[in-house]
Design an enzyme around this catalytic site. Structure first.
Site, mmCIF file in Angstrom:
data_model
loop_
_atom_site.group_PDB
_atom_site.id
_atom_site.type_symbol
_atom_site.label_atom_id
_atom_site.label_comp_id
_atom_site.label_asym_id
_atom_site.label_seq_id
_atom_site.Cartn_x
_atom_site.Cartn_y
_atom_site.Cartn_z
ATOM 1 N N ARG A 102 0.858 -1.106 -0.071
ATOM 2 C CA ARG A 102 0.064 -0.006 0.050
ATOM 3 C C ARG A 102 0.937 1.060 -0.025
ATOM 4 O O ARG A 102 1.664 1.532 0.977
ATOM 5 C CB ARG A 102 -0.886 -0.001 1.365
ATOM 6 C CG ARG A 102 -1.890 1.041 1.316
ATOM 7 C CD ARG A 102 -2.830 0.726 2.355
ATOM 8 N NE ARG A 102 -4.010 2.012 2.838
ATOM 9 C CZ ARG A 102 -5.200 1.824 2.428
ATOM 10 N NH1 ARG A 102 -5.486 0.341 1.705
ATOM 11 N NH2 ARG A 102 -5.913 2.750 2.725
ATOM 12 N N HIS A 129 -7.168 0.891 -6.741
ATOM 13 C CA HIS A 129 -7.370 0.265 -5.651
ATOM 14 C C HIS A 129 -8.013 -1.126 -6.035
ATOM 15 O O HIS A 129 -9.325 -1.443 -5.878
ATOM 16 C CB HIS A 129 -7.965 1.148 -4.914
ATOM 17 C CG HIS A 129 -8.177 0.545 -3.296
ATOM 18 N ND1 HIS A 129 -7.775 -0.497 -2.971
ATOM 19 C CD2 HIS A 129 -8.849 1.244 -2.214
ATOM 20 C CE1 HIS A 129 -7.736 -0.700 -1.667
ATOM 21 N NE2 HIS A 129 -8.528 0.355 -1.310
ATOM 22 N N GLN A 132 -10.305 -3.445 -3.243
ATOM 23 C CA GLN A 132 -11.778 -2.459 -3.169
ATOM 24 C C GLN A 132 -12.585 -3.037 -4.319
ATOM 25 O O GLN A 132 -13.672 -3.168 -3.739
ATOM 26 C CB GLN A 132 -11.124 -1.277 -2.991
ATOM 27 C CG GLN A 132 -12.655 -0.556 -2.963
ATOM 28 C CD GLN A 132 -13.209 -0.675 -1.743
ATOM 29 O OE1 GLN A 132 -12.769 -0.520 -0.461
ATOM 30 N NE2 GLN A 132 -14.263 -1.287 -1.363
ATOM 31 N N ASP A 222 -16.678 8.164 -2.673
ATOM 32 C CA ASP A 222 -15.466 8.169 -1.681
ATOM 33 C C ASP A 222 -15.263 9.684 -1.210
ATOM 34 O O ASP A 222 -15.938 10.555 -1.548
ATOM 35 C CB ASP A 222 -14.350 7.828 -2.551
ATOM 36 C CG ASP A 222 -13.228 7.436 -1.948
ATOM 37 O OD1 ASP A 222 -13.172 7.178 -0.510
ATOM 38 O OD2 ASP A 222 -12.267 7.156 -2.484
ATOM 39 N N CYS A 262 -16.383 3.170 -0.136
ATOM 40 C CA CYS A 262 -15.343 2.311 0.132
ATOM 41 C C CYS A 262 -14.725 2.544 1.567
ATOM 42 O O CYS A 262 -13.946 1.975 2.089
ATOM 43 C CB CYS A 262 -14.080 2.696 -0.831
ATOM 44 S SG CYS A 262 -13.570 4.087 -1.112
ATOM 45 N N ARG A 290 -14.356 -7.153 1.729
ATOM 46 C CA ARG A 290 -12.897 -7.045 1.281
ATOM 47 C C ARG A 290 -12.292 -8.227 1.853
ATOM 48 O O ARG A 290 -11.397 -8.789 1.155
ATOM 49 C CB ARG A 290 -12.549 -5.848 2.096
ATOM 50 C CG ARG A 290 -12.832 -4.543 1.875
ATOM 51 C CD ARG A 290 -12.156 -4.129 0.483
ATOM 52 N NE ARG A 290 -10.880 -4.119 0.527
ATOM 53 C CZ ARG A 290 -10.127 -3.291 0.884
ATOM 54 N NH1 ARG A 290 -10.484 -2.145 1.188
ATOM 55 N NH2 ARG A 290 -8.622 -3.527 0.734
#
Length: 305
Positions: A102, A129, A132, A222, A262, A290
């Site tokens: 990440r 991402h 996700q 988001d 998310c 997830r």
């Protein structure tokens, strides 16, 4: 899923539509207890950015597979003191079975993949991402039974989530509309790639949130300022306010439309409390997924049995 064993997943376009379908099928089997896969492997988590869901979901998924997790916190390892990525990648390759990273730059992820032979997973970069969006697709499939033909609307900043969502929807034959202010639109190269991948579906970029939401099946948002953009957060609020997911905007969507986020959320900014806690919200299912989607991904890349 032996076709995925040993591979890197740096972006959703690294996967084919069939492979995503198989991953989602495996995720559902794992979630419902239809299969019980095991692998005695070690997952490394190298996170340069803060994380709650990604860190915990990857860790729990790996533990449930019977593996182990090592948290490679940059603040307490040599990467935080400037050790070259190429050196770190070569060394971790000798210790670990798989590595989730990440970080900020996509290029850093690509360098790890170049110098390490173990599978490298994009756990978030500023560009994409993908993990996700695997969870997002799983959630949508659970709600509607299938993906093809569904219309997903993303409202807000044209960020990494928007990028992966466009690619993922395009691959799965879903219509995707990204509604964002003209100066915050997604990366044009990613938009072009998504349009190339689209099969019997459309990829639309607009600055009109009401037109985008009309008749949509999924409303997705988001935060308006991602990690690293905190200094501009206050200035963005008036620009993005027309894109807030509220009851008025949601009323323009399909009657059975669901809402996704998310997380983490800034309640009262990109989404209201009323919508987030409302009957159409599938945000908590999405967060749970997830773990299931990433467990399927880990099992496939490692060859669990």
């Amino acid at each position: 899923m032996t076709a995925l064993q040993g591979r890197d997943v740096l972006g959703l376009a690294d996967l084919s539509a069939d492979e995503i379908h198989e991953l989602l099928h495996l995720a559902i089997q794992l979630k419902t207890g239809q299969v019980n896969l095991r692998c005695n492997k070690v997952l490394g988590l190298l996170f340069y950015k803060a994380s709650t869901r990604t860190r915990v979901s990857f860790s729990v998924a790996m533990y449930q597979l019977g593996g182990q997790v090592i948290d490679l916190n940059p603040n307490v390892t040599q990467v935080g003191r400037g050790e070259p990525v190429v050196d770190t990648a070569r060394v971790l390759d000798r210790y670990l079975d798989i590595l989730a990273i990440r970080t900020f730059e996509q290029k850093e992820l690509e360098t790890f993949a170049e110098y390490a032979q173990i599978p490298i997973i994009n756990a978030l970069t500023d560009l994409e991402h993908p993990c996700q969006v695997l969870a997002d697709l799983l959630t949508i499939q659970e709600c509607f039974g299938s993906l093809a033909g569904a219309t997903v609307v993303y409202l807000g900043d044209g960020n990494n989530v928007a990028h992966s969502l466009m690619v993922g929807c395009a691959l799965m034959g879903m219509n995707v509309r990204v509604a964002t202010p003209s100066t915050y639109q997604p990366n044009s190269l990613i938009v072009d790639r998504a349009k190339q991948l689209a099969v019997n579906s459309e990829v639309t970029i607009t600055d009109d949130p009401k037109a985008a939401v009309k008749g949509a099946n999924v409303i997705y948002t988001d935060v308006w300022a991602s990690m690293g953009q905190e200094a501009s957060a206050d200035a963005r609020i008036p620009v993005f306010l027309p894109y807030q997911v509220n009851e008025q905007l949601l009323s323009l969507a399909a009657k059975d439309a669901i809402v996704l986020h998310c997380l983490p959320a800034h309640r009262g900014e990109e989404i209201t409390d009323e919508v987030m806690e409302g009957s159409r919200s599938r945000i908590w299912d999405q967060a749970e997924n997830r773990m299931h989607a990433q467990k399927a991904l880990l099992a496939s890349l490692l060859g669990a049995d």
